[in-house]
Write a protein that holds these residues in place. Structure first.
Motif, PDB file in Angstrom:
ATOM      1  N   LYS A 143      49.843  36.571 -26.536  1.00  0.00           N
ATOM      2  CA  LYS A 143      48.969  36.247 -27.663  1.00  0.00           C
ATOM      3  C   LYS A 143      47.507  36.274 -27.240  1.00  0.00           C
ATOM      4  O   LYS A 143      46.642  36.743 -27.982  1.00  0.00           O
ATOM      5  CB  LYS A 143      49.332  34.873 -28.227  1.00  0.00           C
ATOM      6  CG  LYS A 143      50.664  34.854 -28.969  1.00  0.00           C
ATOM      7  CD  LYS A 143      50.979  33.474 -29.505  1.00  0.00           C
ATOM      8  CE  LYS A 143      52.310  33.457 -30.242  1.00  0.00           C
ATOM      9  NZ  LYS A 143      52.645  32.100 -30.752  1.00  0.00           N
ATOM     10  N   ARG A 144      47.245  35.750 -26.019  1.00  0.00           N
ATOM     11  CA  ARG A 144      45.861  35.792 -25.529  1.00  0.00           C
ATOM     12  C   ARG A 144      45.395  37.234 -25.360  1.00  0.00           C
ATOM     13  O   ARG A 144      44.261  37.577 -25.676  1.00  0.00           O
ATOM     14  CB  ARG A 144      45.755  35.051 -24.195  1.00  0.00           C
ATOM     15  CG  ARG A 144      45.917  33.545 -24.299  1.00  0.00           C
ATOM     16  CD  ARG A 144      45.469  32.867 -23.016  1.00  0.00           C
ATOM     17  NE  ARG A 144      45.823  31.462 -22.999  1.00  0.00           N
ATOM     18  CZ  ARG A 144      46.856  30.960 -22.342  1.00  0.00           C
ATOM     19  NH1 ARG A 144      47.624  31.759 -21.629  1.00  0.00           N
ATOM     20  NH2 ARG A 144      47.115  29.672 -22.371  1.00  0.00           N
ATOM     21  N   ALA A 145      46.303  38.076 -24.829  1.00  0.00           N
ATOM     22  CA  ALA A 145      45.939  39.481 -24.631  1.00  0.00           C
ATOM     23  C   ALA A 145      45.666  40.161 -25.965  1.00  0.00           C
ATOM     24  O   ALA A 145      44.707  40.918 -26.113  1.00  0.00           O
ATOM     25  CB  ALA A 145      47.059  40.207 -23.880  1.00  0.00           C
ATOM     26  N   GLU A 146      46.527  39.881 -26.973  1.00  0.00           N
ATOM     27  CA  GLU A 146      46.309  40.472 -28.298  1.00  0.00           C
ATOM     28  C   GLU A 146      45.006  39.972 -28.901  1.00  0.00           C
ATOM     29  O   GLU A 146      44.240  40.735 -29.478  1.00  0.00           O
ATOM     30  CB  GLU A 146      47.480  40.123 -29.213  1.00  0.00           C
ATOM     31  CG  GLU A 146      48.787  40.806 -28.815  1.00  0.00           C
ATOM     32  CD  GLU A 146      49.953  40.328 -29.664  1.00  0.00           C
ATOM     33  OE1 GLU A 146      49.711  39.467 -30.545  1.00  0.00           O
ATOM     34  OE2 GLU A 146      51.075  40.806 -29.456  1.00  0.00           O
ATOM     35  N   SER A 147      44.756  38.672 -28.753  1.00  0.00           N
ATOM     36  CA  SER A 147      43.520  38.109 -29.288  1.00  0.00           C
ATOM     37  C   SER A 147      42.311  38.713 -28.607  1.00  0.00           C
ATOM     38  O   SER A 147      41.316  39.049 -29.238  1.00  0.00           O
ATOM     39  CB  SER A 147      43.523  36.586 -29.105  1.00  0.00           C
ATOM     40  OG  SER A 147      42.299  36.040 -29.521  1.00  0.00           O
ATOM     41  N   GLY A 148      42.408  38.894 -27.277  1.00  0.00           N
ATOM     42  CA  GLY A 148      41.292  39.485 -26.541  1.00  0.00           C
ATOM     43  C   GLY A 148      41.028  40.910 -26.955  1.00  0.00           C
ATOM     44  O   GLY A 148      39.886  41.337 -27.091  1.00  0.00           O
ATOM     45  N   SER A 149      42.105  41.695 -27.213  1.00  0.00           N
ATOM     46  CA  SER A 149      41.900  43.089 -27.607  1.00  0.00           C
ATOM     47  C   SER A 149      41.242  43.177 -28.966  1.00  0.00           C
ATOM     48  O   SER A 149      40.412  44.034 -29.221  1.00  0.00           O
ATOM     49  CB  SER A 149      43.245  43.831 -27.620  1.00  0.00           C
ATOM     50  OG  SER A 149      44.110  43.277 -28.601  1.00  0.00           O
ATOM     51  N   ILE A 152      37.591  42.529 -28.558  1.00  0.00           N
ATOM     52  CA  ILE A 152      36.876  43.628 -27.915  1.00  0.00           C
ATOM     53  C   ILE A 152      36.680  44.781 -28.889  1.00  0.00           C
ATOM     54  O   ILE A 152      35.636  45.403 -28.949  1.00  0.00           O
ATOM     55  CB  ILE A 152      37.657  44.102 -26.671  1.00  0.00           C
ATOM     56  CG1 ILE A 152      37.631  42.998 -25.608  1.00  0.00           C
ATOM     57  CG2 ILE A 152      37.074  45.388 -26.111  1.00  0.00           C
ATOM     58  CD1 ILE A 152      38.526  43.274 -24.430  1.00  0.00           C
ATOM     59  N   ASP A 153      37.711  45.074 -29.708  1.00  0.00           N
ATOM     60  CA  ASP A 153      37.632  46.218 -30.602  1.00  0.00           C
ATOM     61  C   ASP A 153      36.733  45.950 -31.802  1.00  0.00           C
ATOM     62  O   ASP A 153      36.152  46.859 -32.363  1.00  0.00           O
ATOM     63  CB  ASP A 153      39.033  46.595 -31.102  1.00  0.00           C
ATOM     64  CG  ASP A 153      39.907  47.110 -29.967  1.00  0.00           C
ATOM     65  OD1 ASP A 153      41.125  47.078 -30.120  1.00  0.00           O
ATOM     66  OD2 ASP A 153      39.343  47.548 -28.949  1.00  0.00           O
ATOM     67  N   HIS A 154      36.636  44.688 -32.211  1.00  0.00           N
ATOM     68  CA  HIS A 154      35.926  44.374 -33.443  1.00  0.00           C
ATOM     69  C   HIS A 154      34.473  44.838 -33.435  1.00  0.00           C
ATOM     70  O   HIS A 154      34.028  45.490 -34.374  1.00  0.00           O
ATOM     71  CB  HIS A 154      36.011  42.872 -33.711  1.00  0.00           C
ATOM     72  CG  HIS A 154      35.422  42.476 -35.034  1.00  0.00           C
ATOM     73  ND1 HIS A 154      35.921  42.928 -36.237  1.00  0.00           N
ATOM     74  CD2 HIS A 154      34.360  41.694 -35.337  1.00  0.00           C
ATOM     75  CE1 HIS A 154      35.199  42.426 -37.223  1.00  0.00           C
ATOM     76  NE2 HIS A 154      34.252  41.684 -36.702  1.00  0.00           N
TER      77      HIS A 154
END
Length: 227
Positions: A143-149, A152-154
């Protein structure tokens, strides 16, 4: 040396010969970082020549079954993350210990000494709890990795959004200040001829006998030289 290492698996009246066979085979099956926690041995009420065994490690649970009249031994193993349920049922003679896996498979051994079955159940519950915690940590990391991606993409998505066209508002022309009114022309009075006036007064003084001819001529020269 082997007997010394097996001693801790003989504390609950396990069959030493069965433990020796299972332990020697199990040591060859251990992976890096894997540790044997407990071994339970079946004890049938009448004939117990080739008992089944269950071994628990920190990574999996293994079921050993003798074959070929005890000359060989087969095993089936399940890693802890694939085990969804552990059951221990005490009966009149011994106890039954079984597991159920995620794909619906079931495996168990009956006629286990009750004390050994309880130890198996205790270790199995501890490993299941550890696996649940490890699974929870993995899910948190995902979940942290998904949140971080997403974070970053936003900004990149925002950077490529076409900007709205700028609408230029007409700029009002600055008012032209009125031309200053011409200054009134003040008619200057003609200046009096000071020299003429002074010469007239000087002549009047001379004619009146107030100054001599010499004084008149000298003063006249001075006035003319000043202008």
């Amino acid at each position: 040396m082997l007997n010394t290492m097996m001693d801790k698996f003989l504390r609950d009246e396990q069959d030493p010969k069965a433990i020796e066979k299972v332990y020697s085979r199990l040591v060859d099956l251990l992976t890096s970082g894997e540790e044997i926690l407990y071994i339970a041995v079946q004890k049938k009420p009448i004939v117990n020549l080739f008992p089944d065994c269950i071994a628990i490690t920190n990574k999996r649970i293994l079921f050993f079954t003798p074959a070929n009249l005890g000359l060989s031994i087969k095993f089936v193993d399940f890693v802890w993350k694939d085990i969804v349920d552990v059951v221990m049922k005490e009966e009149i003679i011994g106890a039954v210990f079984s597991v159920k896996t995620t794909n619906g498979a079931e495996m168990g051994v009956d006629y286990l000494p009750k004390v050994q079955a309880r130890k198996l159940y205790q270790y199995a519950q501890e490993r299941k709890e550890a696996e649940r915690e490890a699974r929870r940590q993995r899910e948190l990391e995902e979940k942290r990795a998904e949140s971080g991606s997403v974070q970053i993409d936003h900004p990149a998505q925002l950077a490529f959004q076409p900007s709205a066209p700028l609408i230029q508002q007409p700029v009002a022309a600055a008012p032209v200040p009125p031309a200053p009114a011409p200054a009134p022309v003040v008619a200057e009075e003609p200046k009096k001829d000071e020299l003429t006036e002074k010469l007239k007064r000087l002549k009047t003084l001379f004619e009146s006998g107030l100054i001599s001819q010499e004084e008149y001529n000298q003063k006249k020269l001075e006035l003319l030289s000043d202008f």
